[in-house]
Scaffold this motif. Sequence first.
Motif, PDB file in Angstrom:
ATOM      1  N   LEU A  33      28.813  98.229  12.817  1.00 21.17           N
ATOM      2  CA  LEU A  33      27.667  98.839  13.496  1.00 21.17           C
ATOM      3  C   LEU A  33      27.000  97.811  14.409  1.00 21.17           C
ATOM      4  O   LEU A  33      26.605  98.128  15.530  1.00 21.17           O
ATOM      5  N   PHE A  34      26.897  96.550  13.968  1.00 12.09           N
ATOM      6  CA  PHE A  34      26.316  95.499  14.799  1.00 12.09           C
ATOM      7  C   PHE A  34      27.117  95.335  16.103  1.00 12.09           C
ATOM      8  O   PHE A  34      26.544  95.164  17.181  1.00 12.09           O
ATOM      9  N   ILE A  35      28.463  95.424  15.983  1.00 11.71           N
ATOM     10  CA  ILE A  35      29.319  95.264  17.171  1.00 11.71           C
ATOM     11  C   ILE A  35      28.991  96.345  18.203  1.00 11.71           C
ATOM     12  O   ILE A  35      28.757  96.048  19.379  1.00 11.71           O
ATOM     13  N   TYR A  36      28.919  97.618  17.766  1.00 11.25           N
ATOM     14  CA  TYR A  36      28.617  98.721  18.694  1.00 11.25           C
ATOM     15  C   TYR A  36      27.171  98.628  19.192  1.00 11.25           C
ATOM     16  O   TYR A  36      26.879  98.916  20.351  1.00 11.25           O
ATOM     17  N   HIS A  37      26.273  98.186  18.297  1.00 13.45           N
ATOM     18  CA  HIS A  37      24.852  98.107  18.639  1.00 13.45           C
ATOM     19  C   HIS A  37      24.617  97.110  19.783  1.00 13.45           C
ATOM     20  O   HIS A  37      23.717  97.286  20.605  1.00 13.45           O
ATOM     21  N   CYS A  38      25.471  96.079  19.851  1.00 11.85           N
ATOM     22  CA  CYS A  38      25.339  95.083  20.926  1.00 11.85           C
ATOM     23  C   CYS A  38      25.451  95.729  22.308  1.00 11.85           C
ATOM     24  O   CYS A  38      24.863  95.249  23.279  1.00 11.85           O
ATOM     25  N   ASP A  39      26.207  96.828  22.383  1.00 17.10           N
ATOM     26  CA  ASP A  39      26.409  97.499  23.680  1.00 17.10           C
ATOM     27  C   ASP A  39      25.351  98.543  23.981  1.00 17.10           C
ATOM     28  O   ASP A  39      25.361  99.135  25.063  1.00 17.10           O
ATOM     29  N   ALA A  40      24.451  98.805  23.038  1.00 17.06           N
ATOM     30  CA  ALA A  40      23.417  99.828  23.263  1.00 17.06           C
ATOM     31  C   ALA A  40      22.147  99.171  23.799  1.00 17.06           C
ATOM     32  O   ALA A  40      21.684  98.169  23.243  1.00 17.06           O
ATOM     33  N   GLU A  41      21.587  99.714  24.880  1.00 10.82           N
ATOM     34  CA  GLU A  41      20.399  99.120  25.486  1.00 10.82           C
ATOM     35  C   GLU A  41      19.201  99.211  24.546  1.00 10.82           C
ATOM     36  O   GLU A  41      19.000 100.254  23.902  1.00 10.82           O
ATOM     37  N   ALA A  42      18.426  98.136  24.479  1.00 13.93           N
ATOM     38  CA  ALA A  42      17.231  98.125  23.611  1.00 13.93           C
ATOM     39  C   ALA A  42      16.308  99.279  24.016  1.00 13.93           C
ATOM     40  O   ALA A  42      16.100  99.528  25.211  1.00 13.93           O
ATOM     41  N   GLY A  43      15.837 100.031  23.006  1.00 12.12           N
ATOM     42  CA  GLY A  43      14.924 101.143  23.269  1.00 12.12           C
ATOM     43  C   GLY A  43      15.644 102.453  23.548  1.00 12.12           C
ATOM     44  O   GLY A  43      15.020 103.520  23.553  1.00 12.12           O
ATOM     45  N   SER A  44      16.965 102.389  23.760  1.00 15.81           N
ATOM     46  CA  SER A  44      17.702 103.634  24.057  1.00 15.81           C
ATOM     47  C   SER A  44      17.831 104.478  22.798  1.00 15.81           C
ATOM     48  O   SER A  44      17.681 103.978  21.675  1.00 15.81           O
ATOM     49  N   LYS A  45      18.160 105.784  22.982  1.00 15.76           N
ATOM     50  CA  LYS A  45      18.303 106.705  21.842  1.00 15.76           C
ATOM     51  C   LYS A  45      19.416 106.203  20.920  1.00 15.76           C
ATOM     52  O   LYS A  45      19.289 106.189  19.694  1.00 15.76           O
ATOM     53  N   GLN A  46      20.493 105.692  21.571  1.00 16.96           N
ATOM     54  CA  GLN A  46      21.641 105.192  20.805  1.00 16.96           C
ATOM     55  C   GLN A  46      21.236 103.997  19.937  1.00 16.96           C
ATOM     56  O   GLN A  46      21.580 103.933  18.752  1.00 16.96           O
ATOM     57  N   SER A  47      20.459 103.076  20.530  1.00 16.85           N
ATOM     58  CA  SER A  47      20.041 101.892  19.773  1.00 16.85           C
ATOM     59  C   SER A  47      19.161 102.293  18.598  1.00 16.85           C
ATOM     60  O   SER A  47      19.320 101.775  17.487  1.00 16.85           O
ATOM     61  N   GLU A  48      18.263 103.243  18.805  1.00 16.69           N
ATOM     62  CA  GLU A  48      17.392 103.703  17.712  1.00 16.69           C
ATOM     63  C   GLU A  48      18.211 104.356  16.595  1.00 16.69           C
ATOM     64  O   GLU A  48      17.912 104.192  15.415  1.00 16.69           O
ATOM     65  N   THR A  49      19.277 105.079  16.972  1.00 10.10           N
ATOM     66  CA  THR A  49      20.152 105.700  15.964  1.00 10.10           C
ATOM     67  C   THR A  49      20.862 104.624  15.140  1.00 10.10           C
ATOM     68  O   THR A  49      20.931 104.717  13.907  1.00 10.10           O
ATOM     69  N   PHE A  50      21.357 103.577  15.807  1.00 10.75           N
ATOM     70  CA  PHE A  50      22.021 102.480  15.094  1.00 10.75           C
ATOM     71  C   PHE A  50      21.055 101.817  14.107  1.00 10.75           C
ATOM     72  O   PHE A  50      21.430 101.456  12.998  1.00 10.75           O
ATOM     73  N   LYS A  51      19.779 101.682  14.516  1.00  6.95           N
ATOM     74  CA  LYS A  51      18.795 101.051  13.628  1.00  6.95           C
ATOM     75  C   LYS A  51      18.670 101.837  12.317  1.00  6.95           C
ATOM     76  O   LYS A  51      18.634 101.266  11.234  1.00  6.95           O
ATOM     77  N   VAL A  52      18.619 103.185  12.451  1.00  2.00           N
ATOM     78  CA  VAL A  52      18.494 104.036  11.257  1.00  2.00           C
ATOM     79  C   VAL A  52      19.740 103.899  10.380  1.00  2.00           C
ATOM     80  O   VAL A  52      19.643 103.708   9.164  1.00  2.00           O
ATOM     81  N   MET A  53      20.922 103.931  11.025  1.00  2.00           N
ATOM     82  CA  MET A  53      22.179 103.825  10.267  1.00  2.00           C
ATOM     83  C   MET A  53      22.264 102.481   9.535  1.00  2.00           C
ATOM     84  O   MET A  53      22.625 102.439   8.353  1.00  2.00           O
ATOM     85  N   GLU A  54      21.912 101.400  10.201  1.00  2.00           N
ATOM     86  CA  GLU A  54      21.988 100.057   9.602  1.00  2.00           C
ATOM     87  C   GLU A  54      21.011  99.930   8.428  1.00  2.00           C
ATOM     88  O   GLU A  54      21.364  99.398   7.369  1.00  2.00           O
ATOM     89  N   ARG A  55      19.777 100.460   8.618  1.00  2.00           N
ATOM     90  CA  ARG A  55      18.775 100.347   7.555  1.00  2.00           C
ATOM     91  C   ARG A  55      19.213 101.131   6.312  1.00  2.00           C
ATOM     92  O   ARG A  55      19.167 100.624   5.197  1.00  2.00           O
ATOM     93  N   ARG A  56      19.699 102.382   6.550  1.00  2.00           N
ATOM     94  CA  ARG A  56      20.107 103.215   5.413  1.00  2.00           C
ATOM     95  C   ARG A  56      21.329 102.626   4.709  1.00  2.00           C
ATOM     96  O   ARG A  56      21.400 102.620   3.479  1.00  2.00           O
ATOM     97  N   LEU A  57      22.302 102.091   5.477  1.00  2.00           N
ATOM     98  CA  LEU A  57      23.518 101.525   4.880  1.00  2.00           C
ATOM     99  C   LEU A  57      23.158 100.345   3.976  1.00  2.00           C
ATOM    100  O   LEU A  57      23.646 100.236   2.847  1.00  2.00           O
ATOM    101  N   PHE A 112      18.006  93.209  14.940  1.00  2.00           N
ATOM    102  CA  PHE A 112      18.314  94.413  15.729  1.00  2.00           C
ATOM    103  C   PHE A 112      17.138  95.389  15.693  1.00  2.00           C
ATOM    104  O   PHE A 112      16.760  95.972  16.704  1.00  2.00           O
ATOM    105  N   ALA A 113      16.533  95.537  14.484  1.00  2.00           N
ATOM    106  CA  ALA A 113      15.425  96.496  14.343  1.00  2.00           C
ATOM    107  C   ALA A 113      14.245  96.109  15.239  1.00  2.00           C
ATOM    108  O   ALA A 113      13.511  96.970  15.713  1.00  2.00           O
ATOM    109  N   ALA A 114      14.104  94.813  15.499  1.00  2.00           N
ATOM    110  CA  ALA A 114      13.006  94.313  16.349  1.00  2.00           C
ATOM    111  C   ALA A 114      13.479  94.098  17.789  1.00  2.00           C
ATOM    112  O   ALA A 114      12.787  93.435  18.569  1.00  2.00           O
ATOM    113  N   ASP A 115      14.666  94.630  18.120  1.00  2.00           N
ATOM    114  CA  ASP A 115      15.260  94.426  19.452  1.00  2.00           C
ATOM    115  C   ASP A 115      15.326  92.947  19.818  1.00  2.00           C
ATOM    116  O   ASP A 115      15.135  92.561  20.978  1.00  2.00           O
TER     117      ASP A 115
END
Length: 147
Positions: A33-57, A112-115
């Motif tokens: 997830l960290f690898i894919y998250h690196c390609d998501a722009e900070a503040g984007s919908k995708q980045s926010e989704t990764f944050k939720v997935m990482e926290r729950r995992l 990541f959660a703090a961008d």
Amino acid sequence: MDGFLGDYYLWVKALHVIAAIATMAGMLYLPRLFIYHCDAEAGSKQSETFKVMERRLLRAIINPAMTVAMILGLMLAADLDAWSEGWMQAKLALFLALGAVHGYFSRWRRDFAADENRHTAKFYRYMNEIPTVLMIGIVILVIVKPF
Ligand code: HEM
């Protein structure tokens, strides 16, 4: 099974292995997830989704599974009185290393959660290999008991 666990030894071992599998599933997936998250722009919908997935995992799977695997593993070791066994000491050392990796994963998840991620996707690809190598060592030690 003549230790304090008696007839429950194999049940405890089965639950230990189940918790260990859940731990490793999470520890191998989180850096992906960290690898894919690196390609998501900070503040984007995708980045926010990764944050939720990482926290729950981390909080709903890895943390409880690792705790259960450790507690049940220590019960099995106490039942066997395996503390002076070479394979047990080496397994505990690899588990401590896995714990250290878990610590770094927790810190990178917070970044990541703090961008404020400071590492590249390539870096996380390398980090992804470490839990794999530790898992291979742990399983060989406990099943083969080479020393
Ligand atoms: C503090 C951490 C841990 C301790 C103290 C511990 C201890 C033990 C002990 C004493 C056994 C029983 C060995 C036997 O019956 O011959 C066992 C079984 C096992 N453990 Fe762990 N363990 C720990 C963590 C882990 C982790 C993280 C994994 C996987 C990555 C793991 C994988 C296994 C497996 C696959 C078995 C079954 C081996 C068999 O049936 O021969 N353990 N563990």
